[in-house]
Structures are given as structure tokens and as C-alpha cells.
Design a protein around this motif. Structure first.
Motif, PDB file in Angstrom:
ATOM      1  N   SER A 129       0.836  -1.199   0.000  1.00 45.22           N
ATOM      2  CA  SER A 129       0.000   0.000   0.000  1.00 45.22           C
ATOM      3  C   SER A 129       0.873   1.252   0.000  1.00 45.22           C
ATOM      4  CB  SER A 129      -0.901   0.016   1.234  1.00 45.22           C
ATOM      5  OG  SER A 129      -0.128   0.167   2.419  1.00 45.22           O
ATOM      6  N   LYS A 130       0.253   2.363  -0.307  1.00 43.02           N
ATOM      7  CA  LYS A 130       0.953   3.651  -0.283  1.00 43.02           C
ATOM      8  C   LYS A 130       1.549   3.908   1.092  1.00 43.02           C
ATOM      9  CE  LYS A 130      -0.081   8.622  -0.525  1.00 43.02           C
ATOM     10  NZ  LYS A 130      -1.112   9.645  -0.895  1.00 43.02           N
ATOM     11  N   PHE A 131       0.777   3.686   2.144  1.00 44.13           N
ATOM     12  CA  PHE A 131       1.261   3.964   3.498  1.00 44.13           C
ATOM     13  C   PHE A 131       2.440   3.081   3.872  1.00 44.13           C
ATOM     14  CE2 PHE A 131       1.005   3.498   8.188  1.00 44.13           C
ATOM     15  CZ  PHE A 131       1.234   4.832   8.524  1.00 44.13           C
ATOM     16  N   ARG A 132       2.378   1.797   3.544  1.00 43.74           N
ATOM     17  CA  ARG A 132       3.471   0.882   3.867  1.00 43.74           C
ATOM     18  C   ARG A 132       4.757   1.286   3.161  1.00 43.74           C
ATOM     19  NH1 ARG A 132       2.513  -5.168   2.797  1.00 43.74           N
ATOM     20  NH2 ARG A 132       4.618  -5.224   3.700  1.00 43.74           N
ATOM     21  N   LEU A 133       4.643   1.700   1.914  1.00 46.20           N
ATOM     22  CA  LEU A 133       5.840   2.091   1.176  1.00 46.20           C
ATOM     23  C   LEU A 133       6.410   3.402   1.698  1.00 46.20           C
ATOM     24  CD1 LEU A 133       7.776   1.385  -1.097  1.00 46.20           C
ATOM     25  CD2 LEU A 133       6.298   2.647  -2.670  1.00 46.20           C
ATOM     26  N   LEU A 134       5.527   4.320   2.103  1.00 47.91           N
ATOM     27  CA  LEU A 134       6.003   5.589   2.646  1.00 47.91           C
ATOM     28  C   LEU A 134       6.729   5.395   3.980  1.00 47.91           C
ATOM     29  CD1 LEU A 134       3.027   7.996   1.840  1.00 47.91           C
ATOM     30  CD2 LEU A 134       5.235   7.836   0.676  1.00 47.91           C
ATOM     31  N   LEU A 135       6.351   4.372   4.723  1.00 44.11           N
ATOM     32  CA  LEU A 135       7.018   4.107   5.994  1.00 44.11           C
ATOM     33  C   LEU A 135       8.439   3.596   5.790  1.00 44.11           C
ATOM     34  CD1 LEU A 135       4.241   2.489   8.204  1.00 44.11           C
ATOM     35  CD2 LEU A 135       5.286   4.752   8.498  1.00 44.11           C
ATOM     36  N   SER A 136       8.663   2.821   4.752  1.00 44.74           N
ATOM     37  CA  SER A 136      10.011   2.318   4.461  1.00 44.74           C
ATOM     38  C   SER A 136      10.036   1.685   3.070  1.00 44.74           C
ATOM     39  CB  SER A 136      10.455   1.285   5.496  1.00 44.74           C
ATOM     40  OG  SER A 136       9.629   0.136   5.458  1.00 44.74           O
ATOM     41  N   ASN A 137      11.192   1.740   2.460  1.00 45.97           N
ATOM     42  CA  ASN A 137      11.366   1.177   1.128  1.00 45.97           C
ATOM     43  C   ASN A 137      11.213  -0.341   1.161  1.00 45.97           C
ATOM     44  OD1 ASN A 137      11.991   0.784  -1.526  1.00 45.97           O
ATOM     45  ND2 ASN A 137      14.110   1.469  -1.392  1.00 45.97           N
TER      46      ASN A 137
END
Length: 281
Positions: free
Chosen positions: A159-167
Motif C-alpha cells: 500500500s501507499k502507506f506501507r511504502l512511505l514508511l520504508s522502502n
């Protein structure tokens, strides 16, 4: 896993262009190329982008072309050293296939890497990108093949949020549709890949990870000679990603501040861990 013949183009290859930035890589590029050549589903072309090395890398690349199928490898030479992001853009723009895969000159692939990702993406046309975090190893490619078997392959959406938290994607693992309009930020040398993945997912494109080990890296992401000293540069690059996303209206100020805080916490923990390991060594 059996190769679906319907997924192979008329030339007998997968519709994939492999882009490899090359900078002072005479000692490792053969390992990378061999891992591509030995794919169970071989890509249609490989594009080597020589990034103005000063150690004879260009001459070496031209000398090994004869060891592979005629015309399978293309060499593009840059006049000015521009960094891997720019080199990948050059190769991407010169590619001729429907998919682009990235590989670093000092990494390698599992023999079924493209077969797994390409076949799955062909069955899921709404997915723009697949990849994973590479497996860090110390032994040669041959030794890894007996250890890493591909069982129960599962693709999971990021998800967008998971990717924004870390690569979630190391660049040598990524297979992306050529039609994606975004590119690596020219001239940026730290986290230019993470910025691209975030822009892709923030635009609503499907991005998925795969759970089986397909990409092998021969040095750790942090703490390796030359990399630990770049730790803050990498952190600064990550922080700048959130600035770019906010500027482009993909996240608001509150989210940007939260992500920056979370990133700094992870940076401090990572720096302390490296410092502790260094003291023990």
C-alpha cells in the motif's frame, strides 16, 4: 515452475529489457551478466550503461560481448559520470521491450527471477511494478542455488502507506512496465530509487512484493565499507523524498512531518547499531 509459452515473444525471449549501470565494475559485471543469461526465461535485450569509468570498464564491456548471443547486449557510454539513477534512465529510454528490469553490476539473480515476475505480471496487467528487498549473501551464485528454492510463491500488494514508511524494493529486484511515465530523478545519487517507487504507488499504480528470494546482493545495505560513511547522505535522500511528495501534492504537511520523524528514528537506531558493530570488530 513451467514457462508459459504464450508469454514468450516470437523471438523466443521475454519482452524484457534489462538495464545495468556500469561504473568501475570489471570484477563483478560478468557474474551479473551470467545470472541474466542463465535465466529460464531469458530477456530480449540487456543494456549496459557505462557511466564514464576511468579504469577501462568500457573497453572490458566491449571485450566480453562476444561471449553472449550476437546483438543481445547493447553498450551505451556516458561522457560524464552521472550516477546510477541517470544511467538507468538512459537505459530505460533506450529500451525496446514492454518491461524494464534493473540489475546492479555487483549483484545477481536467481535463474527463475524473470520467469516468476514476468509471468505473474502478464497475468495481472493492472500491476505496474514488482520486486522485493534483495537477499544479502557472501558466497558465489552457484552456492546460493542449492539453498534458495522457490516454493509457494506469493505476491503481496504494498500500500501507499506501507511504502512511505520504508522502502520495500531494492532496485536490482524491480520489474516495471516500460509505459510508466516516471523516471529516476536525474543527478540524485541517494534514494532516487525510493523516490521513484513512491511516485509510482502515489499515482495509484499497483506495486507488489514477492516472497521468494530472487535477487542476491553481495554487500550489506549498511555498514559496508564506503556505505556507513554515506549513512547520513542516504537519510537526507529519504527525507527529501517526502519533500518532493508534499510539493507534488501526494501527501500533506502533517503526513510529511510524521514520516520524517519516523525516518529519523530509524536512522538513529541504524547509526547506533553500526557504531556498536564497529566497536566490536
Amino acid at each position: 515452475m513451467m514457462v508459459n509459452k504464450a508469454l514468450v515473444n516470437l523471438s523466443g525471449f521475454a519482452d524484457v529489457s534489462v538495464v545495468i549501470p556500469c561504473y568501475r565494475c570489471k570484477n563483478t559485471i560478468k557474474r551479473a551478466l551470467d545470472s541474466v543469461y542463465k535465466q529460464t526465461l531469458r530477456p530480449a535485450e540487456v543494456i549496459l550503461v557505462e557511466d564514464a569509468s576511468d579504469d577501462g570498464t568500457l573497453e572490458y564491456l566491449n571485450s566480453i560481448l562476444k561471449e553472449y548471443s550476437v546483438g543481445w547486449i547493447k553498450v551505451i557510454s556516458l561522457e560524464i559520470n552521472s550516477g546510477p539513477g541517470t544511467a538507468r534512465n538512459v537505459g530505460w529510454n533506450a529500451s525496446s521491450q514492454r518491461y524494464v528490469a534493473f540489475l546492479d553490476s555487483d549483484d545477481s539473480w536467481h535463474p527463475q527471477k524473470l520467469e516468476v515476475q514476468y509471468s505473474w505480471m502478464e497475468r495481472n496487467p493492472n500491476v505496474a511494478l514488482t520486486g522485493q528487498m534483495g537477499v544479502v549473501i557472501s558466497e558465489g551464485v552457484g552456492a546460493t542455488l542449492n539453498r534458495y528454492q522457490l516454493n509457494n510463491v506469493v505476491f503481496s500488494e504494498i500500500s501507499k502507506f506501507r511504502l512511505l514508511l520504508s522502502n520495500k524494493f531494492s532496485t536490482p529486484s524491480v520489474l516495471i512496465r516500460r509505459e510508466v511515465q516516471y523516471r529516476f530523478t536525474a543527478g540524485k545519487r541517494f534514494c532516487e530509487d525510493y523516490e521513484l517507487w513512491c511516485r509510482v504507488v502515489c499515482a495509484g499504480n499497483g506495486c507488489f512484493t514477492v516472497n521468494v528470494p530472487l535477487t542476491f546482493c553481495y554487500k550489506p545495505l549498511y555498514g559496508h565499507a564506503g556505505l556507513s560513511s554515506d549513512l547520513w547522505n542516504m537519510e537526507s535522500g529519504e527525507l527529501s523524498v517526502y519533500d518532493v511528495l508534499r510539493k507534488n501534492g501526494k501527501i500533506n504537511l502533517a503526513v510529511a512531518c510524521f514520516l520524517k520523524g519516523w525516518s529519523l528514528v530509524r536512522y538513529i537506531r541504524r547509526a547506533m547499531r553500526i557504531k556498536f558493530i564497529t566497536r566490536l570488530s
